[in-house]
Write an enzyme that holds these catalytic residues in place. Sequence first.
Site, mmCIF file in Angstrom:
data_model
loop_
_atom_site.group_PDB
_atom_site.id
_atom_site.type_symbol
_atom_site.label_atom_id
_atom_site.label_comp_id
_atom_site.label_asym_id
_atom_site.label_seq_id
_atom_site.Cartn_x
_atom_site.Cartn_y
_atom_site.Cartn_z
ATOM 1 N N SER A 1 40.154 9.941 -17.787
ATOM 2 C CA SER A 1 41.104 10.117 -16.693
ATOM 3 C C SER A 1 40.882 11.466 -15.997
ATOM 4 O O SER A 1 39.817 11.693 -15.417
ATOM 5 C CB SER A 1 42.535 9.970 -17.226
ATOM 6 O OG SER A 1 43.452 9.834 -16.172
ATOM 7 N N ASP B 1 43.068 -1.237 -14.289
ATOM 8 C CA ASP B 1 43.379 0.157 -13.974
ATOM 9 C C ASP B 1 43.374 0.362 -12.457
ATOM 10 O O ASP B 1 42.424 -0.037 -11.783
ATOM 11 C CB ASP B 1 42.337 1.057 -14.654
ATOM 12 C CG ASP B 1 42.606 2.539 -14.498
ATOM 13 O OD1 ASP B 1 43.623 2.909 -13.886
ATOM 14 O OD2 ASP B 1 41.781 3.332 -14.999
ATOM 15 N N HIS C 1 44.322 1.354 -18.086
ATOM 16 C CA HIS C 1 43.878 2.744 -18.124
ATOM 17 C C HIS C 1 43.887 3.316 -19.545
ATOM 18 O O HIS C 1 44.897 3.278 -20.240
ATOM 19 C CB HIS C 1 44.801 3.562 -17.218
ATOM 20 C CG HIS C 1 44.367 4.959 -16.959
ATOM 21 N ND1 HIS C 1 43.218 5.264 -16.261
ATOM 22 C CD2 HIS C 1 44.917 6.148 -17.308
ATOM 23 C CE1 HIS C 1 43.096 6.579 -16.170
ATOM 24 N NE2 HIS C 1 44.113 7.144 -16.817
#
Length: 324
Positions: free
Chosen positions: A165, A264, A296
């Site tokens: 991320s 995601d 995610h």
Amino acid sequence: MASTTKEVLTDISPIIKVYTDGTVERLFVSPKIPPSPEDPTTGVATKDTAISPAVCARLYLPKLNNPTQKLPILLHFHGGGFCVGSAFSLLDHRYLSLLSATSSALVISADCRLAPEHPLPAAYDDSWEALQWLCSHAADQTSFEKDEWIAKHGDFSRVFIGGDSAGGNIAHNIAMRAASDSLPGNVKIVGAILSHPYFWGSNPVGNEPKEDIEQSLPYRLWLFVFPSAAGGIDNPMINPLAAGAPSLSGLGCSKILVCLAENDILTSRGRVYTEAVKKSGWKGQVEVVEVEGVDHCFHIYDIQSEKARNFIHRIADFISISDY
């Protein structure tokens, strides 16, 4: 009686809230856990170290085949939108212990300063400092005492960077910087692992929201963690494809693994980024893995699932079976 209810200044749920009295409430928190001489599940040893007054790290050493074994090195940057998360969290510890064991890699997980107390570019600067510290172990003379695990077992011909991320975003930006700023010991980065990388921009792509884009979580979060960013949401550090952004042909590594999850919201931009790297003229190798039916950072939250285990094996293969 006076009200004790605090007034919210900034609400970026489900991640973080800031109150008018300056209080910061981190809503998404994984408990921190101490290092261990031997993880009961993986057998990986962990310890913590200070890199500088601002930056510290957790090191992961897998079981060795022999006392002098040299291992590939992964410098990892944790996720959390630049404002939550920790290298010492239960989630990261569990994931990186398994990755270290699966890849037989020495992992250094950098813990960087967080916004809003330390807005960007603090985390980028801290991450670069962690990389310099790591690579300094390859130099003959240093101004600090070298870490024994790194000095004894680190193979500096096999250095990787990576993250999840926001950490994937950091890995990209560190790879870009490494192309122009030399590293101690003349170390070169072999590969970068961008797992569900946090990229965004003002022009929606794929399934990104087409209306009220300024209200989308990735948009609001970026302006919160980097309020002084030139160009706002189209600053090259969050939007590598923005007009005027440095060419992706300058990535300072030999190969990249881009990891995506079908459900995601960041995946569409991850696909566009991957294609842009391929078309940029960059001489390296681009690999992509996209996992169906997951969201995610599923490999961190649902680490026991078969898809997570297979995904971690894929990342491990990138580290341990690379053609150097």
